[in-house]
Structure formats: C-alpha cells, structure tokens
Design a protein around this motif. Structure first.
Motif, mmCIF file in Angstrom:
data_model
loop_
_atom_site.group_PDB
_atom_site.id
_atom_site.type_symbol
_atom_site.label_atom_id
_atom_site.label_comp_id
_atom_site.label_asym_id
_atom_site.label_seq_id
_atom_site.Cartn_x
_atom_site.Cartn_y
_atom_site.Cartn_z
ATOM 1 N N THR A 97 0.833 -1.212 0.000
ATOM 2 C CA THR A 97 0.000 0.000 0.000
ATOM 3 C C THR A 97 0.863 1.256 0.000
ATOM 4 N N ILE A 98 1.894 1.271 0.830
ATOM 5 C CA ILE A 98 2.787 2.436 0.907
ATOM 6 C C ILE A 98 3.479 2.674 -0.436
ATOM 7 N N GLU A 99 3.969 1.603 -1.050
ATOM 8 C CA GLU A 99 4.652 1.742 -2.331
ATOM 9 C C GLU A 99 3.689 2.181 -3.433
ATOM 10 N N MET A 100 2.476 1.653 -3.417
ATOM 11 C CA MET A 100 1.488 2.050 -4.425
ATOM 12 C C MET A 100 1.124 3.527 -4.281
ATOM 13 N N LEU A 101 0.956 3.992 -3.043
ATOM 14 C CA LEU A 101 0.635 5.402 -2.815
ATOM 15 C C LEU A 101 1.760 6.296 -3.335
ATOM 16 N N PHE A 102 2.997 5.912 -3.017
ATOM 17 C CA PHE A 102 4.120 6.734 -3.465
ATOM 18 C C PHE A 102 4.215 6.761 -4.988
ATOM 19 N N HIS A 103 4.146 5.589 -5.609
ATOM 20 C CA HIS A 103 4.321 5.537 -7.062
ATOM 21 C C HIS A 103 3.129 6.167 -7.792
ATOM 22 N N GLY A 104 1.949 6.129 -7.179
ATOM 23 C CA GLY A 104 0.820 6.838 -7.774
ATOM 24 C C GLY A 104 1.054 8.343 -7.781
ATOM 25 N N LYS A 105 1.525 8.865 -6.646
ATOM 26 C CA LYS A 105 1.860 10.296 -6.576
ATOM 27 C C LYS A 105 3.036 10.622 -7.496
ATOM 28 N N ALA A 106 3.994 9.705 -7.561
ATOM 29 C CA ALA A 106 5.155 9.927 -8.425
ATOM 30 C C ALA A 106 4.729 10.040 -9.884
ATOM 31 N N LEU A 107 3.770 9.224 -10.301
ATOM 32 C CA LEU A 107 3.292 9.289 -11.680
ATOM 33 C C LEU A 107 2.653 10.646 -11.968
ATOM 34 N N GLU A 108 1.876 11.162 -11.025
ATOM 35 C CA GLU A 108 1.263 12.483 -11.201
ATOM 36 C C GLU A 108 2.331 13.570 -11.313
ATOM 37 N N VAL A 109 3.308 13.507 -10.415
ATOM 38 C CA VAL A 109 4.354 14.534 -10.392
ATOM 39 C C VAL A 109 5.212 14.465 -11.651
ATOM 40 N N TYR A 110 5.599 13.277 -12.052
ATOM 41 C CA TYR A 110 6.426 13.136 -13.247
ATOM 42 C C TYR A 110 5.666 13.572 -14.503
ATOM 43 N N THR A 111 4.363 13.351 -14.529
ATOM 44 C CA THR A 111 3.567 13.818 -15.670
ATOM 45 C C THR A 111 3.614 15.338 -15.766
ATOM 46 N N ALA A 112 3.408 16.006 -14.624
ATOM 47 C CA ALA A 112 3.473 17.473 -14.611
ATOM 48 C C ALA A 112 4.877 17.958 -14.969
ATOM 49 N N ALA A 113 5.908 17.280 -14.456
ATOM 50 C CA ALA A 113 7.288 17.668 -14.764
ATOM 51 C C ALA A 113 7.579 17.505 -16.252
ATOM 52 N N TYR A 114 7.101 16.434 -16.846
ATOM 53 C CA TYR A 114 7.292 16.200 -18.280
ATOM 54 C C TYR A 114 6.629 17.304 -19.098
ATOM 55 N N GLN A 115 5.426 17.681 -18.713
ATOM 56 C CA GLN A 115 4.710 18.736 -19.446
ATOM 57 C C GLN A 115 5.462 20.065 -19.345
ATOM 58 N N ASN A 116 6.023 20.356 -18.181
ATOM 59 C CA ASN A 116 6.789 21.599 -18.020
ATOM 60 C C ASN A 116 8.016 21.621 -18.919
ATOM 61 N N ILE A 117 8.671 20.483 -19.068
ATOM 62 C CA ILE A 117 9.841 20.426 -19.942
ATOM 63 C C ILE A 117 9.428 20.587 -21.406
ATOM 64 N N GLN A 118 8.297 19.979 -21.791
ATOM 65 C CA GLN A 118 7.846 20.066 -23.173
ATOM 66 C C GLN A 118 7.389 21.472 -23.550
ATOM 67 N N LYS A 119 7.031 22.292 -22.577
ATOM 68 C CA LYS A 119 6.561 23.647 -22.851
ATOM 69 C C LYS A 119 7.696 24.614 -23.178
ATOM 70 N N ILE A 120 8.931 24.177 -23.008
ATOM 71 C CA ILE A 120 10.069 25.061 -23.294
ATOM 72 C C ILE A 120 10.081 25.403 -24.782
ATOM 73 N N ASP A 121 10.074 26.693 -25.112
ATOM 74 C CA ASP A 121 10.063 27.163 -26.504
ATOM 75 C C ASP A 121 11.509 27.259 -26.994
ATOM 76 N N GLU A 122 11.910 26.323 -27.789
ATOM 77 C CA GLU A 122 13.290 26.276 -28.268
ATOM 78 C C GLU A 122 13.612 27.466 -29.173
#
Length: 286
Positions: A187-212
């Motif tokens: 349960t602890i690992e699932m909670l962490f990795h679920g939150k990690a997936l949300e955070v990494y998704t937002a982090a990925y979107q922030n990187i993709q928004k960079i205007d080269e």
C-alpha cells in the motif's frame, strides 16, 4: 508407555522449537533487508534534493523559457521528495518496527520452550529413577518413586499443553502479522508511485513547454545585438498577404518610373539650353 509418551512429547517440543528458530532466523533477515531498503530510499531522497538544488542553480544562468521550464521541473521534483520522505517514515513505522518487535516475541517463546524442556527433563529423570528402583529394590520404595514420577509427569503435561497453546497463538499471530506487514508495504509503495506518476507527468509537461525557437532567438541576439534581424521583423515580413506584397512591388516600380521621367525631362532641358546658346553665338557672328 510412559517412555513412549515422553519420547512423543520430546519430538513435539523439538518441532515447536524448530518453528520458533525458523521465525527468528527469517524474520531477522527480513527486518535487516527492509531496514536497508528504507535507508537506500532515504539516501535516494537526499541525492534528489541535491539534484533539485543544482537544477535551480543552472536554471538561473539560462535563457527565459529554458529557465522557467527547469525551475518548474525542479519544483515538481522537490514535491516528489516530500512524498518520498512520507514513504520512508511509513515504511519505518509499518514494516521495519513490526518485524523488529519479533525479536522480543521470539525471546518470550524461547523462555516458554525452556520451561517446557525443564519439565520434560524432570519427568525423564524421575522415570529413569523409577526404573532403576524397580530393578534394584522391588520393595515399597518404588511407590515413592512412582509418586514423584506422577508429579513430574503432571507438571510436564501441564507445561506442554501451555506451550502448545502458546505456540499455536504464536503461529496464528505470525501469519496475521505477515499479511499485515506485506499489505502495508504494498500500500505504501502504491501510494508513493501513484503520486510519483502524477508529479512526473506534470514535470514532463513543463519540460515540453520550453520554446526552443524563442530561447534560440534570445541567444542569437546576445551574440549579434546590432546586425541580427529580430524574429518579430521576420515574422512581420513573412506574414504579409500577397496583395500587400504586390502593392509594395508596384510602389517600387512606380517610383522608378517617376525618377526615369524626371531624368529624361532634365536631359531635354539641357539639350534645349545648348541649342539656344548655339543660336546666340551664330547671331553675334553675323
């Protein structure tokens, strides 16, 4: 029969002792490995904090869009480390500590086993004395030995029954605790990795928004502040409609025609002036 019963109880006691030893061994190993897992996770959190700091330092030296994208990524990654810290604390409380508690539980069960073995040894000793008394002196002295043996047997039987109940409860609690500990871990690992997936998704979107292109334009302007045309001028030039470009071309063409007419007119005037001068000179000669 007494000897056979004693041997059967001894075999049962050894089996119970082996069960306790098995739990002591493997629960100790599990506790050490889970504790190492938690420590590794905590060290990963510390390394991630260092990474967040370095990203922020580097971002402050970069062009605007890259700077903003990296800082947003660092913020999301720092948020993930807060979740990782919660993971470490929960694993310590819900997994490591319950396993560690089995050290005390096993010690208590060993004490119960020790008491049972002591009673069994006393019973075996009394049985041996009774057999020797019967062989050496078949008088009434064996009656006393039988009485002592009965007492020892009753004590051993009572202790064995108590041990059986204790070990039965121990086995039941062990299975229940194993289910609880591993369920908590999952349960602890699932909670962490679920939150990690949300955070990494937002982090990925922030990187993709960079205007080269925008950042590249800023970089080029820093190299060629005077000579390099701005991107806005290029965009304006490329965004003119075909009609606007046609009118501009006509304006240029018309301007050229006017200039040509003026030049021809000036040349004609000069030629007329020269003819007038020639006439004046001829008249004077006449």
């Amino acid at each position: 029969m007494l000897r056979r019963s004693l041997e059967n109880r001894d075999a049962q006691t050894r089996q119970l002792q082996d069960a306790v030893t098995n739990v002591e061994k493997h629960f100790g190993e599990l506790c050490q490995i889970f504790a190492a897992y938690v420590r590794k996770t905590a060290r990963l959190r510390d390394k991630a904090d260092l990474l967040v700091n370095e990203i922020n330092v580097y971002a402050s030296t970069e062009t605007p869009h890259l700077k903003q994208g990296l800082k947003n990524f660092a913020d999301e990654f720092a948020k993930l480390q807060d979740y990782r810290q919660a993971e470490v604390e929960r694993l310590e409380a819900k997994v490591v500590e319950p396993l560690k508690a089995y050290g005390t539980i096993v010690k208590m069960k060993r004490d119960d086993l020790k008491a049972t073995l002591t009673a069994r040894n006393r019973e075996a000793k009394q049985l041996t004395q009774l057999e020797r008394t019967r062989q050496r002196n078949p008088s009434d002295r064996h009656v006393i030995a039988e009485t002592e043996l009965q007492r020892a047997t009753l004590d051993a039987t009572r202790t064995t029954r108590h041990l059986e109940e204790t070990i039965d409860n121990f086995e039941k609690q062990k299975i229940k605790d194993i289910k609880t500990i591993f369920s908590e871990f999952i349960t602890i690992e699932m909670l962490f990795h679920g939150k990690a997936l949300e955070v990494y998704t937002a982090a990925y979107q922030n990187i993709q928004k960079i205007d080269e292109e925008e950042d590249l334009e800023v970089f080029r302007h820093s190299l060629y502040p005077q000579d390099y045309p701005s991107r806005l001028d290029i965009v304006r030039a490329n965004s003119k409609s075909p009609l606007q470009r046609s009118l501009s071309a006509k304006c240029v063409s018309g301007t050229g025609q006017v200039l040509t007419c003026r030049l021809r007119k000036d040349q004609q005037t000069e030629e007329d002036d020269e003819e007038d001068e020639d006439l004046d000179v001829t008249e004077e000669e006449n």
